[in-house]
Design a protein around this motif. Structure first.
Motif, mmCIF file in Angstrom:
data_model
loop_
_atom_site.group_PDB
_atom_site.id
_atom_site.type_symbol
_atom_site.label_atom_id
_atom_site.label_comp_id
_atom_site.label_asym_id
_atom_site.label_seq_id
_atom_site.Cartn_x
_atom_site.Cartn_y
_atom_site.Cartn_z
ATOM 1 N N SER A 302 7.523 1.111 -2.113
ATOM 2 C CA SER A 302 8.531 1.595 -1.170
ATOM 3 C C SER A 302 9.633 2.373 -1.884
ATOM 4 O O SER A 302 10.077 3.424 -1.418
ATOM 5 C CB SER A 302 9.150 0.426 -0.397
ATOM 6 N N ARG A 303 10.078 1.857 -3.048
ATOM 7 C CA ARG A 303 11.136 2.537 -3.811
ATOM 8 C C ARG A 303 10.668 3.895 -4.325
ATOM 9 O O ARG A 303 11.427 4.863 -4.334
ATOM 10 C CB ARG A 303 11.583 1.652 -4.967
ATOM 11 N N TYR A 306 10.633 6.223 -1.480
ATOM 12 C CA TYR A 306 12.029 6.469 -1.099
ATOM 13 C C TYR A 306 12.656 7.524 -2.007
ATOM 14 O O TYR A 306 13.302 8.471 -1.528
ATOM 15 C CB TYR A 306 12.801 5.151 -1.185
ATOM 16 N N GLU A 307 12.467 7.385 -3.325
ATOM 17 C CA GLU A 307 13.029 8.342 -4.276
ATOM 18 C C GLU A 307 12.424 9.735 -4.099
ATOM 19 O O GLU A 307 13.128 10.750 -4.176
ATOM 20 C CB GLU A 307 12.797 7.854 -5.712
ATOM 21 N N LYS A 310 13.951 11.315 -0.948
ATOM 22 C CA LYS A 310 15.338 11.745 -1.189
ATOM 23 C C LYS A 310 15.382 13.025 -2.016
ATOM 24 O O LYS A 310 16.185 13.934 -1.746
ATOM 25 C CB LYS A 310 16.107 10.632 -1.918
ATOM 26 N N VAL A 355 13.109 7.934 5.371
ATOM 27 C CA VAL A 355 14.028 7.291 4.418
ATOM 28 C C VAL A 355 14.718 6.105 5.074
ATOM 29 O O VAL A 355 14.871 5.037 4.475
ATOM 30 C CB VAL A 355 15.067 8.311 3.896
ATOM 31 N N SER A 356 15.132 6.292 6.332
ATOM 32 C CA SER A 356 15.787 5.205 7.067
ATOM 33 C C SER A 356 14.835 4.020 7.231
ATOM 34 O O SER A 356 15.227 2.853 7.059
ATOM 35 C CB SER A 356 16.236 5.709 8.440
ATOM 36 N N GLU A 359 14.433 2.215 3.864
ATOM 37 C CA GLU A 359 15.600 1.395 3.535
ATOM 38 C C GLU A 359 15.500 0.029 4.209
ATOM 39 O O GLU A 359 15.787 -1.006 3.606
ATOM 40 C CB GLU A 359 16.882 2.107 3.964
ATOM 41 N N LYS A 360 15.065 0.043 5.481
ATOM 42 C CA LYS A 360 14.898 -1.216 6.213
ATOM 43 C C LYS A 360 13.768 -2.050 5.601
ATOM 44 O O LYS A 360 13.876 -3.267 5.477
ATOM 45 C CB LYS A 360 14.604 -0.935 7.690
ATOM 46 N N ILE A 362 12.645 -2.006 2.496
ATOM 47 C CA ILE A 362 13.072 -2.555 1.201
ATOM 48 C C ILE A 362 13.969 -3.766 1.413
ATOM 49 O O ILE A 362 13.833 -4.791 0.739
ATOM 50 C CB ILE A 362 13.794 -1.470 0.365
ATOM 51 N N GLU A 363 14.890 -3.661 2.370
ATOM 52 C CA GLU A 363 15.811 -4.763 2.649
ATOM 53 C C GLU A 363 15.056 -5.982 3.167
ATOM 54 O O GLU A 363 15.313 -7.117 2.770
ATOM 55 C CB GLU A 363 16.856 -4.310 3.681
#
Length: 431
Positions: A302-303, A306-307, A310, A355-356, A359-360, A362-363
């Motif tokens: 996921s990271r 995500y990177e 971005k 991306v949104s 973020e969810k 990953i959290e």
């Protein structure tokens, strides 16, 4: 048309008076808008303090005579609520549950409230004790039965518009342990998983226990149940939905018989539950380690995505800026600029949305941990599983992934993966 407002002294027949009408209306509008803002502020403060915003508690609860903001369990109605959840756990859908309650002549929530002097929100059914599917769906989807208060489920866009709009569950305010629970959290979560993986009744009027649980491991599609009139159970099989709808060019059939899945599932389930009972400490350590490994892998993936997203968003900003400069200098036409700009804008919006989501994810992954204690509780409850039914399957299993069959040494071999609700995939030690 002649308009007369007695309190405001307005008569459209009098030209001088009618000139004041728009001004009066503006002041009235401002007053109504200001009142609406104040009421919204009061409701927001009340909702954020943990007090229920609903006027009446859901079916199964009554208001505490000593504290109107606290709910007490209404045992007579709570029995029906528990029965509805139990029927769902056993494999019945909302329509079938509604028919069963109607057959038993159990009063609907409206009839029950009316008979017990409680507030009534809906009209009485045309036929006594006739339950509607939507009533059952509403009961099965209310988290309040787990003992929590949920505020801000809906909103209205304006005081002028009476239509209620549903809020995103992420915007809800949930207050745990606000009152006594009728349904335990694990049962509620299992029911939501069942409702998400909708089971289908077959044309022959039957619903196989594995319906909605078997998925293609390659394309991720659900696998369809195939059976015919006069077939014995050993002939029934599952087939990939993508293959059935769009052909083998996109995905092979992954065909597998029901009895094969049932035999493997029952054997694995008995082995896992027996191992968990006899080697509890080792089982907890094994599942915790596997869960931690899967969580780290999911976080890494996921990271990474995500990177990359971005970085692409930042690059698109640079590309659009250069396009604008080229357009100003006359290097590209306005038409070409608009077309390319629209394409890049669409891609950027899609990436921002992704991306949104990441973020969810990953959290959520960080907060998620294996609920091993609940699994052990279930193991002790089902001490000797001899046969499979819809309730047992959905209590323990989240999904079953079926891989493509392969020939090994001239024999057909096929792998299936069983994902458990509380602990993911469990691979027992060989010994």
């Amino acid at each position: 048309m002649r308009f007369i407002a007695i309190n405001n002294g307005v008569d459209s027949a009098d030209q001088q008076q009618s000139d004041l009408t728009p001004i009066i209306n503006i002041f009235n509008e401002m007053y109504a808008k200001d009142t609406s803002k104040k009421i919204r502020a009061v409701f927001k403060a009340k909702g954020e303090s943990g007090k229920p915003l609903s006027t009446n508690p859901p079916y199964g609860y009554i208001k505490d005579p000593e504290d109107k903001h606290h709910w007490l369990v209404d045992e007579k109605a709570a029995v029906v609520v528990r029965e509805i959840y139990q029927l769902c756990m056993s494999g019945r859908g909302p329509t079938q549950i509604a028919k069963e309650l109607t057959r038993r002549q159990i009063p609907t929530p409206t009839e029950y409230n009316l008979a017990n002097g409680l507030p009534v929100r809906s009209p009485l059914p045309e036929v006594p004790c006739m339950w509607q599917t939507k009533t059952v769906v509403g009961i099965l989807s209310r988290p309040e039965y787990t003992g929590c208060i949920v505020n801000f489920k809906t909103h209205k866009k304006s005081y002028k518009i009476k239509k209620t709009v549903l809020n995103d569950p992420a915007d809800w305010k949930v207050f745990e342990n606000a009152h006594e629970a009728i349904i335990d959290k694990e049962t509620y979560d299992t029911v939501q998983r069942i409702r998400d993986g909708r089971r289908r009744w077959e044309p022959m009027g039957e619903m196989p226990p594995l319906s909605g649980m078997v998925f293609c491991a390659d394309c991720g599609s659900i696998m369809y149940q195939v059976r015919g009139r006069g077939w014995t159970h050993d002939k029934e099989y599952f087939v990939c939905a993508t293959y059935r709808k769009r052909g083998k060019q996109l995905c092979p059939s992954h065909q597998i018989r029901n009895v094969v899945i049932e035999e493997i599932l029952l054997q694995h389930l008995r082995e896992v539950t027996a191992f968990a009972r006899e080697h509890e400490d080792e089982f907890v350590e094994m599942v915790t380690k596997a869960s931690s490994k899967n969580t780290e892998k999911a976080l890494r993936e996921s990271r990474k995505e995500y990177e990359q997203a971005k970085a692409r968003i930042a690059k698109l900003d640079t590309i659009v800026q250069r396009l604008y400069e080229d357009n100003v200098e006359g290097k590209i036409s306005d038409e070409r600029f608009m077309k390319m700009s629209a394409t890049y804008d669409a891609e950027q919006k899609e990436l921002e949305s992704r991306v949104s989501e990441l973020e969810k994810t990953i959290e959520t992954t960080k907060e998620k941990s294996a609920n091993i204690s609940h699994f052990l509780k279930l193991v002790k409850q089902y001490t000797d599983i001899r046969d499979l039914d819809a309730e047992i399957i959905r209590t323990f299993v989240e999904r079953i992934n079926v891989y493509k069959a392969e020939k090994v040494n001239g024999r057909r071999q096929q792998r299936i993966q069983i994902i458990f609700n509380c602990s993911g995939e469990i691979n027992l030690p060989q010994a």
